[in-house]
Design an enzyme around this catalytic site. Sequence first.
Site, PDB file in Angstrom:
ATOM      1  N   LYS A  35       7.745  28.516  13.463  1.00  0.00           N
ATOM      2  CA  LYS A  35       8.804  29.507  13.272  1.00  0.00           C
ATOM      3  C   LYS A  35       9.521  29.281  11.951  1.00  0.00           C
ATOM      4  O   LYS A  35      10.248  28.315  11.787  1.00  0.00           O
ATOM      5  CB  LYS A  35       9.840  29.478  14.401  1.00  0.00           C
TER       6      LYS A  35
ATOM      7  N   GLY B 163      16.127  20.842   9.721  1.00  0.00           N
ATOM      8  CA  GLY B 163      17.288  21.709   9.608  1.00  0.00           C
ATOM      9  C   GLY B 163      18.561  20.918   9.820  1.00  0.00           C
ATOM     10  O   GLY B 163      18.602  19.713   9.537  1.00  0.00           O
ATOM     11  N   SER B 164      19.575  21.584  10.358  1.00  0.00           N
ATOM     12  CA  SER B 164      20.886  20.939  10.493  1.00  0.00           C
ATOM     13  C   SER B 164      20.867  19.892  11.609  1.00  0.00           C
ATOM     14  O   SER B 164      20.131  20.019  12.586  1.00  0.00           O
ATOM     15  CB  SER B 164      21.944  21.986  10.799  1.00  0.00           C
ATOM     16  N   THR B 165      21.715  18.893  11.464  1.00  0.00           N
ATOM     17  CA  THR B 165      21.849  17.864  12.495  1.00  0.00           C
ATOM     18  C   THR B 165      22.351  18.490  13.794  1.00  0.00           C
ATOM     19  O   THR B 165      21.911  18.121  14.884  1.00  0.00           O
ATOM     20  CB  THR B 165      22.782  16.743  11.994  1.00  0.00           C
ATOM     21  N   GLU B 166      23.224  19.491  13.652  1.00  0.00           N
ATOM     22  CA  GLU B 166      23.759  20.192  14.825  1.00  0.00           C
ATOM     23  C   GLU B 166      22.615  20.798  15.668  1.00  0.00           C
ATOM     24  O   GLU B 166      22.537  20.585  16.878  1.00  0.00           O
ATOM     25  CB  GLU B 166      24.685  21.292  14.291  1.00  0.00           C
TER      26      GLU B 166
ATOM     27  N   GLY C  13      19.436  20.062  15.369  1.00  0.00           N
ATOM     28  CA  GLY C  13      18.538  18.961  15.754  1.00  0.00           C
ATOM     29  C   GLY C  13      18.920  18.371  17.101  1.00  0.00           C
ATOM     30  O   GLY C  13      18.057  18.051  17.933  1.00  0.00           O
TER      31      GLY C  13
ATOM     32  N   GLU D  11      13.907  16.115  11.148  1.00  0.00           N
ATOM     33  CA  GLU D  11      14.297  15.779   9.778  1.00  0.00           C
ATOM     34  C   GLU D  11      15.566  16.571   9.515  1.00  0.00           C
ATOM     35  O   GLU D  11      15.519  17.797   9.410  1.00  0.00           O
ATOM     36  CB  GLU D  11      13.159  16.146   8.812  1.00  0.00           C
TER      37      GLU D  11
ATOM     38  N   CYS E 280      18.216  18.419   1.529  1.00  0.00           N
ATOM     39  CA  CYS E 280      18.742  17.503   2.544  1.00  0.00           C
ATOM     40  C   CYS E 280      18.994  16.114   1.961  1.00  0.00           C
ATOM     41  O   CYS E 280      19.868  15.399   2.418  1.00  0.00           O
ATOM     42  CB  CYS E 280      17.799  17.433   3.726  1.00  0.00           C
TER      43      CYS E 280
HETATM   44  P1  NAI Z   1      19.791  25.609  11.057  1.00  0.00           P
HETATM   45  O1  NAI Z   1      19.586  24.202  11.455  1.00  0.00           O
HETATM   46  O2  NAI Z   1      20.552  26.508  11.988  1.00  0.00           O
HETATM   47  O3  NAI Z   1      18.372  26.316  10.778  1.00  0.00           O
HETATM   48  C1  NAI Z   1      17.153  25.661  10.550  1.00  0.00           C
HETATM   49  C2  NAI Z   1      16.068  26.278  11.429  1.00  0.00           C
HETATM   50  O4  NAI Z   1      16.417  26.110  12.799  1.00  0.00           O
HETATM   51  C3  NAI Z   1      15.873  27.785  11.246  1.00  0.00           C
HETATM   52  O5  NAI Z   1      14.509  28.101  11.393  1.00  0.00           O
HETATM   53  C4  NAI Z   1      16.658  28.368  12.406  1.00  0.00           C
HETATM   54  O6  NAI Z   1      16.214  29.653  12.795  1.00  0.00           O
HETATM   55  C5  NAI Z   1      16.391  27.352  13.492  1.00  0.00           C
HETATM   56  N1  NAI Z   1      17.391  27.316  14.561  1.00  0.00           N
HETATM   57  C6  NAI Z   1      18.722  27.576  14.480  1.00  0.00           C
HETATM   58  N2  NAI Z   1      19.302  27.442  15.687  1.00  0.00           N
HETATM   59  C7  NAI Z   1      18.328  27.083  16.550  1.00  0.00           C
HETATM   60  C8  NAI Z   1      18.300  26.792  17.946  1.00  0.00           C
HETATM   61  N3  NAI Z   1      19.394  26.859  18.691  1.00  0.00           N
HETATM   62  N4  NAI Z   1      17.109  26.431  18.508  1.00  0.00           N
HETATM   63  C9  NAI Z   1      15.996  26.358  17.760  1.00  0.00           C
HETATM   64  N5  NAI Z   1      15.963  26.639  16.453  1.00  0.00           N
HETATM   65  C10 NAI Z   1      17.108  26.991  15.844  1.00  0.00           C
HETATM   66  O7  NAI Z   1      20.486  25.613   9.645  1.00  0.00           O
HETATM   67  P2  NAI Z   1      21.344  26.786   8.967  1.00  0.00           P
HETATM   68  O8  NAI Z   1      22.284  27.369   9.980  1.00  0.00           O
HETATM   69  O9  NAI Z   1      20.441  27.716   8.288  1.00  0.00           O
HETATM   70  O10 NAI Z   1      22.164  25.992   7.878  1.00  0.00           O
HETATM   71  C11 NAI Z   1      23.362  25.314   8.229  1.00  0.00           C
HETATM   72  C12 NAI Z   1      23.427  23.966   7.593  1.00  0.00           C
HETATM   73  O11 NAI Z   1      22.354  23.168   8.055  1.00  0.00           O
HETATM   74  C13 NAI Z   1      23.279  23.937   6.086  1.00  0.00           C
HETATM   75  O12 NAI Z   1      24.473  24.207   5.434  1.00  0.00           O
HETATM   76  C14 NAI Z   1      22.827  22.525   5.879  1.00  0.00           C
HETATM   77  O13 NAI Z   1      23.927  21.663   5.889  1.00  0.00           O
HETATM   78  C15 NAI Z   1      21.960  22.244   7.064  1.00  0.00           C
HETATM   79  N6  NAI Z   1      20.530  22.404   6.759  1.00  0.00           N
HETATM   80  C16 NAI Z   1      19.784  21.286   6.510  1.00  0.00           C
HETATM   81  C17 NAI Z   1      18.464  21.394   6.149  1.00  0.00           C
HETATM   82  C18 NAI Z   1      17.626  20.199   5.877  1.00  0.00           C
HETATM   83  O14 NAI Z   1      16.626  20.300   5.177  1.00  0.00           O
HETATM   84  N7  NAI Z   1      17.937  19.044   6.424  1.00  0.00           N
HETATM   85  C19 NAI Z   1      17.822  22.695   5.974  1.00  0.00           C
HETATM   86  C20 NAI Z   1      18.670  23.821   6.320  1.00  0.00           C
HETATM   87  C21 NAI Z   1      19.978  23.648   6.671  1.00  0.00           C
END
Ligand code: NAI
Length: 498
Positions: free
Chosen positions: A181, A234-237, A239, A256, A290
């Site tokens: 996804k 993605g975000s720790t939240e 994760g 990650e 990240c």
């Molecule tokens: P996010 O963690 O919400 O999104 C990343 C992925 O997770 C996307 O594909 C999203 O559709 C999916 N996702 C979101 N909620 C989900 C859920 N409940 N269950 C399963 N999948 C879900 O990140 P977002 O909201 O785009 O960005 C927010 C913050 O997260 C950023 O400001 C940054 O601090 C952090 N982030 C960190 C990344 C990294 O590479 N470690 C990459 C993207 C964001």
Amino acid sequence: MSSASAAPQKYQLFIDGQFVDSESGKTFKTPNPATGDTLAEVAEADKADIDKAVGAARRAFEGKWSKLSARDRGRLLYKLSQLIEQHSADLAALETADNGKPIKESLYVDLPQVVENFEYFAGWATKIEGETIPVPGKMFNYTLREPIGVCGQIIPWNFPLLMAAWKLAPALAAGNTVVLKPAEQTPVGAMELAKLIQEAGFPEGVVNIVPGYGETAGAALASHPGIDKIAFTGSTEVGKLIAKSAADNLTKVSLELGGKAPNIVFADSDIEQAVAGAMMGIFYNQGQVCCAGSRLFVEESVKDEFLGKLSDKAGKIAVGDPMNKSTQMGPQVSEEQLNRIKGYVDIAREEGATVVAGGATPQLEGAFQKGYFFSPTIFAEVKNSMRVAQEEIFGPVVSVISFKDEDDLIKQANDTIYGLSAGIWTKDITRAHRFAKEIKAGVIWINTYNMFNAASPFGGYKQSGYGREMGRHALDLYTQVKSVWVDLSGRPIGWFGK
Ligand code: NAI
Ligand code: MG
């Protein structure tokens, strides 16, 4: 392959080797963040589509894919890497249109690394081996290293194609099937990749790509009882949410997540090199990295000199049209991210930090006035306890913290919930390696920053996640070990036998 400047493209889901509409018929639009114009209209996956995709991946795993030799899997991956290389220019242009990163980065960094990852793991397909174990007695014991099964993979928007490559390549090399996804902000690259996966000749259902929102498609995938493993970046939240929903089915998880990396400059470093490294650490990819060096620790005695040079250079970064080859910084990926960054600038001011560069949106012309741009920003007088030093901002915003004492510095550098990476600038090799050992992070860069290679593992300590991507370590995420015992004596087991 479509061109980035054409009218909005339409994309369907890729399930069971076919491009199909979503069950609900719903679509969503993805903007070009440089202008806010619609780039593409994309089929929106939800639970019903995830069910279909997981079903297809299961059939492929138990069917054609498992019957293919390791060599044939490797050849398919290699073919895919070549197709990506052939289409690099178009893919890079689309990546830049979807994400906003400068074309110089997508073309010369992201795409070559995507190719490298598929190539590297293509080679591993034939080298995944078990072991023989020297057990005592007339027994033979060996291990089989087998694929895990159907893997759900959820990726972010900051390196859309590269994150797809990091996830897909090792999973497929090891013989798994995948439901991927992409992030709702940047689905285009993955859908273009789907076309090349089809062209390369992967059996249907081996790779399924289902763009959609996190709360719907993502959550449905992570909690699906039909998957054997979930991999997330993605975000720790989020994760934590993934780990919780995976717990219900005891699905294997690798994560990650975020970072707040210390990038440490000692007075004895080559200051020009350290300034360039600090810039690379925080301004690359608009700061949406990240492992960004977002906490810049500078030794007190060189702080003024260093900050002067850094601010000067930050002010000269070419911000603007990401399609222009001389642009060094494009827009943030979305309005939401832009607002998040602006919010942190206010927080920094309230906390007593000073803004010595940037801190606002740049003045751009024409269509780019509607883009999500933010200027390279430096906060000075930051304390490590402030929110801007503790929370991941994920933008071109660096917090400069000065230090005098080395022991205290290590404590501060490690005083974070994260542990993804760290950078150290010094000419003292003893100190450099001492730091490499004492910093609690998965990647350490000494007199360099943001170095990556498909052969070198990447991943976090602490709340930056668990598991290592790339390198041989990535195969641990996508294989499981089976121990096989064989009797060599030909006699009944003595215990109950007599
Ligand atoms: P996010 O963690 O919400 O999104 C990343 C992925 O997770 C996307 O594909 C999203 O559709 C999916 N996702 C979101 N909620 C989900 C859920 N409940 N269950 C399963 N999948 C879900 O990140 P977002 O909201 O785009 O960005 C927010 C913050 O997260 C950023 O400001 C940054 O601090 C952090 N982030 C960190 C990344 C990294 O590479 N470690 C990459 C993207 C964001
Ligand atoms: Mg989110």
